[in-house]
Scaffold this motif. Structure first.
Motif, PDB file in Angstrom:
ATOM      1  N   GLY A   1      40.449  -5.552  27.727  1.00 44.56           N
ATOM      2  CA  GLY A   1      39.351  -6.054  27.834  1.00 44.56           C
ATOM      3  C   GLY A   1      39.122  -6.684  29.296  1.00 44.56           C
ATOM      4  O   GLY A   1      39.984  -6.458  30.056  1.00 44.56           O
ATOM      5  N   ALA A   2      38.407  -7.617  29.307  1.00 40.91           N
ATOM      6  CA  ALA A   2      37.949  -8.387  30.709  1.00 40.91           C
ATOM      7  C   ALA A   2      39.189  -9.196  31.138  1.00 40.91           C
ATOM      8  O   ALA A   2      39.813  -9.693  30.152  1.00 40.91           O
ATOM      9  CB  ALA A   2      36.741  -9.142  30.493  1.00 40.91           C
ATOM     10  N   HIS A   3      39.341  -9.078  32.275  1.00 41.75           N
ATOM     11  CA  HIS A   3      40.581  -9.892  32.889  1.00 41.75           C
ATOM     12  C   HIS A   3      40.215 -11.449  32.630  1.00 41.75           C
ATOM     13  O   HIS A   3      41.190 -12.072  32.521  1.00 41.75           O
ATOM     14  CB  HIS A   3      40.416  -9.631  34.395  1.00 41.75           C
ATOM     15  N   ASP A   4      38.835 -11.812  32.654  1.00 38.80           N
ATOM     16  CA  ASP A   4      38.818 -13.172  32.374  1.00 38.80           C
ATOM     17  C   ASP A   4      39.359 -13.608  30.942  1.00 38.80           C
ATOM     18  O   ASP A   4      39.517 -15.036  30.804  1.00 38.80           O
ATOM     19  CB  ASP A   4      37.195 -13.596  32.397  1.00 38.80           C
ATOM     20  N   GLU A   5      39.358 -12.806  29.872  1.00 31.52           N
ATOM     21  CA  GLU A   5      39.938 -13.050  28.737  1.00 31.52           C
ATOM     22  C   GLU A   5      41.571 -13.384  28.829  1.00 31.52           C
ATOM     23  O   GLU A   5      42.046 -14.413  28.161  1.00 31.52           O
ATOM     24  CB  GLU A   5      39.967 -11.999  27.704  1.00 31.52           C
ATOM     25  N   THR A   6      42.030 -12.730  29.585  1.00 29.22           N
ATOM     26  CA  THR A   6      43.636 -12.924  30.020  1.00 29.22           C
ATOM     27  C   THR A   6      43.705 -14.456  30.422  1.00 29.22           C
ATOM     28  O   THR A   6      44.316 -15.286  30.312  1.00 29.22           O
ATOM     29  CB  THR A   6      44.050 -11.979  30.797  1.00 29.22           C
ATOM     30  N   VAL A   7      42.562 -14.604  31.535  1.00 27.08           N
ATOM     31  CA  VAL A   7      42.527 -15.848  32.421  1.00 27.08           C
ATOM     32  C   VAL A   7      42.535 -17.008  31.256  1.00 27.08           C
ATOM     33  O   VAL A   7      43.150 -18.085  31.345  1.00 27.08           O
ATOM     34  CB  VAL A   7      41.704 -16.112  33.416  1.00 27.08           C
ATOM     35  N   GLU A   8      41.566 -16.968  30.239  1.00 28.78           N
ATOM     36  CA  GLU A   8      41.228 -17.914  29.401  1.00 28.78           C
ATOM     37  C   GLU A   8      42.451 -18.052  28.531  1.00 28.78           C
ATOM     38  O   GLU A   8      42.966 -19.460  28.198  1.00 28.78           O
ATOM     39  CB  GLU A   8      40.268 -17.773  28.311  1.00 28.78           C
ATOM     40  N   ARG A   9      43.434 -17.123  28.178  1.00 26.54           N
ATOM     41  CA  ARG A   9      44.575 -17.290  27.424  1.00 26.54           C
ATOM     42  C   ARG A   9      45.584 -18.047  28.056  1.00 26.54           C
ATOM     43  O   ARG A   9      46.482 -18.902  27.851  1.00 26.54           O
ATOM     44  CB  ARG A   9      45.218 -15.885  26.941  1.00 26.54           C
ATOM     45  N   ILE A  10      45.709 -17.850  29.434  1.00 31.13           N
ATOM     46  CA  ILE A  10      46.523 -18.332  30.363  1.00 31.13           C
ATOM     47  C   ILE A  10      46.206 -20.154  30.643  1.00 31.13           C
ATOM     48  O   ILE A  10      46.972 -20.594  30.278  1.00 31.13           O
ATOM     49  CB  ILE A  10      46.485 -17.892  31.916  1.00 31.13           C
ATOM     50  N   LEU A  11      45.063 -20.222  30.670  1.00 24.94           N
ATOM     51  CA  LEU A  11      44.503 -21.560  30.580  1.00 24.94           C
ATOM     52  C   LEU A  11      44.921 -22.227  29.252  1.00 24.94           C
ATOM     53  O   LEU A  11      45.339 -23.452  29.481  1.00 24.94           O
ATOM     54  CB  LEU A  11      43.017 -21.813  30.986  1.00 24.94           C
ATOM     55  N   GLU A  12      44.696 -21.760  28.260  1.00 26.61           N
ATOM     56  CA  GLU A  12      45.073 -22.209  26.870  1.00 26.61           C
ATOM     57  C   GLU A  12      46.393 -22.650  27.128  1.00 26.61           C
ATOM     58  O   GLU A  12      47.037 -23.668  26.331  1.00 26.61           O
ATOM     59  CB  GLU A  12      44.855 -21.314  25.889  1.00 26.61           C
ATOM     60  N   ALA A  13      47.338 -21.600  27.355  1.00 24.60           N
ATOM     61  CA  ALA A  13      48.690 -21.958  27.294  1.00 24.60           C
ATOM     62  C   ALA A  13      49.304 -22.999  28.457  1.00 24.60           C
ATOM     63  O   ALA A  13      50.131 -23.758  28.100  1.00 24.60           O
ATOM     64  CB  ALA A  13      49.388 -20.726  27.864  1.00 24.60           C
ATOM     65  N   LEU A  14      48.596 -23.037  29.498  1.00 22.32           N
ATOM     66  CA  LEU A  14      48.881 -24.177  30.500  1.00 22.32           C
ATOM     67  C   LEU A  14      48.399 -25.591  29.666  1.00 22.32           C
ATOM     68  O   LEU A  14      48.895 -26.621  30.368  1.00 22.32           O
ATOM     69  CB  LEU A  14      48.071 -23.840  31.727  1.00 22.32           C
ATOM     70  N   ALA A  15      47.358 -25.787  29.084  1.00 17.32           N
ATOM     71  CA  ALA A  15      46.878 -27.006  28.518  1.00 17.32           C
ATOM     72  C   ALA A  15      47.746 -27.657  27.531  1.00 17.32           C
ATOM     73  O   ALA A  15      47.770 -28.608  27.095  1.00 17.32           O
ATOM     74  CB  ALA A  15      45.489 -26.641  28.264  1.00 17.32           C
ATOM     75  N   LYS A  16      48.672 -26.703  26.874  1.00 16.08           N
ATOM     76  CA  LYS A  16      49.667 -27.202  25.972  1.00 16.08           C
ATOM     77  C   LYS A  16      50.714 -28.098  26.413  1.00 16.08           C
ATOM     78  O   LYS A  16      51.083 -27.743  27.496  1.00 16.08           O
ATOM     79  CB  LYS A  16      50.341 -25.903  25.206  1.00 16.08           C
TER      80      LYS A  16
END
Length: 174
Positions: free
Chosen positions: A159-174
């Motif tokens: 899918g879109a690279h932005d979906e992966t960026v969102e998953r990274i941001l979620e992981a960083l927020a934990k």
């Protein structure tokens, strides 16, 4: 952005070629308002040669030594997002440095997705003149044990690279 406030060291993206470390890294850096650097670009600038030329002229061992030195220089500084070459994290010294002084994120993807991506360009010396699926499967079998040592694992799909960026941001927020 709230996430940026607790990032106090470089974020280093690791994973197989074609997973999107450079593209995703640029977008992640933009979202975090951090500088982005691609270690392969820095190696090429320092050597005055393309990565493929370095491999062909001097061999992989020479290239990996230069890669380690460049990554060491890039990590010795302020928070930023760094995309590494696919084999960088396999090198014991480079991996130890990254794990000690940065936050490593393993971007992973299915072999079919990676093969389709790397087939778009003829700039990758390890797959040139070879079947990308075979090469990537062999590399994954050898390298995934090293990538798995990164504290954060994120799946990159087709899918879109932005979906992966969102998953990274979620992981960083934990």
């Amino acid at each position: 952005m709230a996430i940026k406030s607790h990032i106090d060291k470089p974020i280093v993206l690791v994973g197989l070629m074609g997973v999107g470390k450079s593209t995703i890294g640029r977008r992640l850096a933009n979202r975090l308002d951090l500088p982005f650097v691609d270690s392969d670009d820095e190696i090429e600038a320092a050597a005055g040669m393309k990565v493929g030329e370095l491999f062909e002229t001097y061999g992989e061992e020479y290239f990996r030594d230069g890669e380690r030195r460049v990554i060491s220089r890039l990590i010795d500084g302020s928070p930023r997002v760094i995309a590494t070459g696919g084999g960088a994290f396999v090198n014991d010294e480079t991996r130890a440095l990254i794990l000690r002084a940065a936050l490593a994120i393993w971007l992973n993807a299915d072999i079919d997705v990676l093969a389709e991506r790397v087939s778009r360009r003829d700039t990758r010396p390890l797959v040139r003149d070879n079947d990308p699926k075979v090469v990537l499967s062999e590399l994954a079998a050898k390298r995934n044990q090293y990538y798995a040592q990164a504290p954060i694992h994120v799946q990159s799909g087709d899918g879109a690279h932005d979906e992966t960026v969102e998953r990274i941001l979620e992981a960083l927020a934990k």
